[in-house]
Design a protein around this motif. Structure first.
Motif, PDB file in Angstrom:
ATOM      1  N   THR A   1       6.571   5.921   5.621  1.00 19.59           N
ATOM      2  CA  THR A   1       6.822   4.631   5.722  1.00 19.59           C
ATOM      3  C   THR A   1       8.205   4.340   5.776  1.00 19.59           C
TER       4      THR A   1
ATOM      5  N   LYS B   1       7.932   0.202  -3.380  1.00 21.31           N
ATOM      6  CA  LYS B   1       6.566  -0.905  -3.778  1.00 21.31           C
ATOM      7  C   LYS B   1       6.797  -1.790  -4.671  1.00 21.31           C
TER       8      LYS B   1
ATOM      9  N   GLY C   1       1.323   9.305  -1.054  1.00 20.36           N
ATOM     10  CA  GLY C   1       1.008   7.974  -0.781  1.00 20.36           C
ATOM     11  C   GLY C   1       2.513   6.847  -0.943  1.00 20.36           C
TER      12      GLY C   1
ATOM     13  N   LYS D   1       6.640   8.177   0.912  1.00 20.30           N
ATOM     14  CA  LYS D   1       7.338   8.931   1.811  1.00 20.30           C
ATOM     15  C   LYS D   1       7.656   8.597   3.296  1.00 20.30           C
TER      16      LYS D   1
ATOM     17  N   ARG E   1       3.003   9.142  12.158  1.00 22.53           N
ATOM     18  CA  ARG E   1       3.104   8.534  10.457  1.00 22.53           C
ATOM     19  C   ARG E   1       4.527   8.270  10.740  1.00 22.53           C
TER      20      ARG E   1
ATOM     21  N   ASP F   1       7.112  -4.512  -4.336  1.00 21.26           N
ATOM     22  CA  ASP F   1       6.941  -6.320  -3.404  1.00 21.26           C
ATOM     23  C   ASP F   1       6.135  -6.722  -5.000  1.00 21.26           C
TER      24      ASP F   1
HETATM   25  P1  GDP Z   1       3.234   9.084   1.916  1.00 18.44           P
HETATM   26  O1  GDP Z   1       1.907  10.134   1.951  1.00 18.44           O
HETATM   27  O2  GDP Z   1       4.498   9.350   0.799  1.00 18.44           O
HETATM   28  O3  GDP Z   1       4.226   9.335   3.842  1.00 18.44           O
HETATM   29  O4  GDP Z   1       3.326   7.918   2.191  1.00 18.44           O
HETATM   30  P2  GDP Z   1       2.842   6.727   3.166  1.00 18.44           P
HETATM   31  O5  GDP Z   1       3.795   6.475   3.359  1.00 18.44           O
HETATM   32  O6  GDP Z   1       1.854   7.238   4.207  1.00 18.44           O
HETATM   33  O7  GDP Z   1       2.152   5.454   2.231  1.00 18.44           O
HETATM   34  C1  GDP Z   1       1.128   5.761   1.452  1.00 18.44           C
HETATM   35  C2  GDP Z   1       0.649   3.824   1.279  1.00 18.44           C
HETATM   36  O8  GDP Z   1       1.704   2.987   0.975  1.00 18.44           O
HETATM   37  C3  GDP Z   1      -0.083   3.351   2.918  1.00 18.44           C
HETATM   38  O9  GDP Z   1      -0.826   2.969   2.698  1.00 18.44           O
HETATM   39  C4  GDP Z   1       1.514   2.450   2.935  1.00 18.44           C
HETATM   40  O10 GDP Z   1       0.363   1.516   3.789  1.00 18.44           O
HETATM   41  C5  GDP Z   1       1.498   2.178   1.490  1.00 18.44           C
HETATM   42  N1  GDP Z   1       3.152   1.803   1.361  1.00 18.44           N
HETATM   43  C6  GDP Z   1       4.400   2.276   1.358  1.00 18.44           C
HETATM   44  N2  GDP Z   1       5.083   1.895   1.785  1.00 18.44           N
HETATM   45  C7  GDP Z   1       5.051   0.451   0.277  1.00 18.44           C
HETATM   46  C8  GDP Z   1       5.318  -0.690   0.033  1.00 18.44           C
HETATM   47  O11 GDP Z   1       6.922  -0.599   0.361  1.00 18.44           O
HETATM   48  N3  GDP Z   1       4.745  -1.807  -0.676  1.00 18.44           N
HETATM   49  C9  GDP Z   1       3.436  -1.804  -0.134  1.00 18.44           C
HETATM   50  N4  GDP Z   1       2.965  -2.315  -1.245  1.00 18.44           N
HETATM   51  N5  GDP Z   1       3.110  -0.363  -0.249  1.00 18.44           N
HETATM   52  C10 GDP Z   1       3.475   0.758   0.249  1.00 18.44           C
END
Ligand code: GDP
Length: 368
Positions: free
Chosen positions: A106, A238, A101, A104, A144, A240
């Protein structure tokens, strides 16, 4: 209808009705099915030739052999690795970690496109300790990384799934060699920031990036000190919307926490930045930091030194893993271990003498 054959047809199962199947099975629907043969195992030479040409299909095939448990596949894979070694080493290996979450996938999607904007090739590999249990990988999954997976210069490969963490990590380490020989000049190795897998990733990359989140109130408590100590860069994702202030606060907290750590072996002072993977803010700054790191460690000789240390580490890791496998797959050991375990659990024997007995039996088997 034959109720003995089909008890489902009893009147109590009113909604069910099972029909009698045909007496004789019809012929195979696809007449060509029997002609489908498995592709023969390619030779190491053929694979190396394809890899050196940068052929991704051949590369994938070779990686599959690395991951295979079949001894014949392993033999070909090891020969391919050996032959690719002289062509490897020419890449930036970057480890990326963060809790689930953290963003990573994204981030890797946008980092990857950023890296590829000037050409070159990018491989995204993964080490997923959970895959052993789930028999499938959540990391390095193409779905992903939507944009990157469509990019012609990107190669995305999920985590190898079989075996111990050490085994999974070794396979990823070997895959790096093949990717480099195939001309991939940027390699990302992704892992989940929850446990020991970071140490494995750290031992195969040049730069270790830790993705963090702000706004949870306990920014510094959730992370193991060891992981922070390994990081060459900490990036708070995040940053933002309403979250910008909290991200800046977390940045200040991480910066002051890092000052309490002893100086790093590279002489590099780890940096803390904020960015937004989703809104693509602050991405060039993150990569500017990484570029500066590479310039710094290449100039002071640390880059080369660390790669040599890693080569030594993998030599011992591979020996350890092979010895362990050989020991535990020995039939005498397997049988004896089950008995000894029971005795230890029933308090009938100490762990130490039980271990000694099993080892003695193993060495006797080997006639050592
Ligand atoms: P992972 O589990 O580390 O691979 O995380 P993900 O890339 O799947 O992101 C988890 C959640 O955080 C998703 O719902 C994304 O849309 C959200 N998310 C990722 N990056 C950002 C960001 O820069 N800003 C915001 N607000 N949400 C983000």
């Amino acid at each position: 209808m034959d109720n003995i054959q089909h008890p489902e047809n009893e009147s109590c199962y009113r909604s069910l009705n099972v029909n009698q199947g045909p007496e004789k099975q019809p012929p195979v629907v696809n007449p060509y099915l029997t002609r489908v043969r498995r592709k023969p195992l390619p030779s190491a030479g053929e694979l190396v030739e394809g890899i050196l040409k940068g052929d991704v299909t051949v590369l994938s095939r070779a990686v599959t052999l690395i991951e295979s448990l079949n001894p014949q596949h392993q033999a070909v894979a090891q020969e391919v690795i050996e032959k690719c070694l002289p062509y490897s080493g020419n890449s930036r290996r970057i480890g990326i970690t963060g809790v689930p979450g953290a963003g990573k996938s994204t981030s890797i999607d946008v980092f990857g496109l950023h890296v590829l904007r000037d050409g070159g090739r990018l491989a995204v590999l993964a080490i997923d300790p959970s895959s052993e249990r789930t028999k499938g990988s959540i990391l390095g999954d193409k779905t992903r990384m939507e944009k990157l997976s469509q990019h012609p210069s990107a190669f995305i490969r999920p985590s190898p799934s079989a075996g111990s963490l050490g085994g999974v990590a070794r396979k990823t380490r070997e895959t790096i060699v093949l990717c480099e020989a195939a001309g991939f000049d940027n390699i990302f190795v992704e892992t989940v920031g929850v446990g020991q897998s970071e140490t494995a990733v750290h031992s195969m990359v040049d730069f270790f990036l830790l993705i963090q989140l702000a706004g949870t109130g306990d920014e510094l408590q959730g992370i193991k000190r060891g992981i922070m100590e390994m990081a060459d860069g900490i990036v708070i994702n995040k940053a933002d919307g309403d979250n910008i202030d909290r991200a800046r606060l977390a940045q200040a907290q991480f910066r002051s926490a890092l000052h309490l750590f002893p100086p790093t072996a590279s002489g590099w002072q780890p940096e803390v930045l904020t960015y937004s993977g989703y809104f693509e803010l602050g991405i060039p700054e993150v990569w500017d930091m990484i570029d500066r790191y590479f310039a710094f460690v290449k100039a002071n000789g640390y880059f080369e030194r660390r790669r040599l240390e890693q080569a030594r580490y993998w030599m011992y890791e591979t020996i350890n893993e092979k010895l362990r496998d050989h020991f535990y797959s020995n039939p005498v050991v397997e049988k004896m271990l089950a008995e000894k375990e029971e005795r230890v659990l029933a308090n009938l024997q100490s762990s130490f003498t039980a271990a000694r007995d099993v080892l003695d039996a193993y060495f006797k088997e080997l006639k050592i």
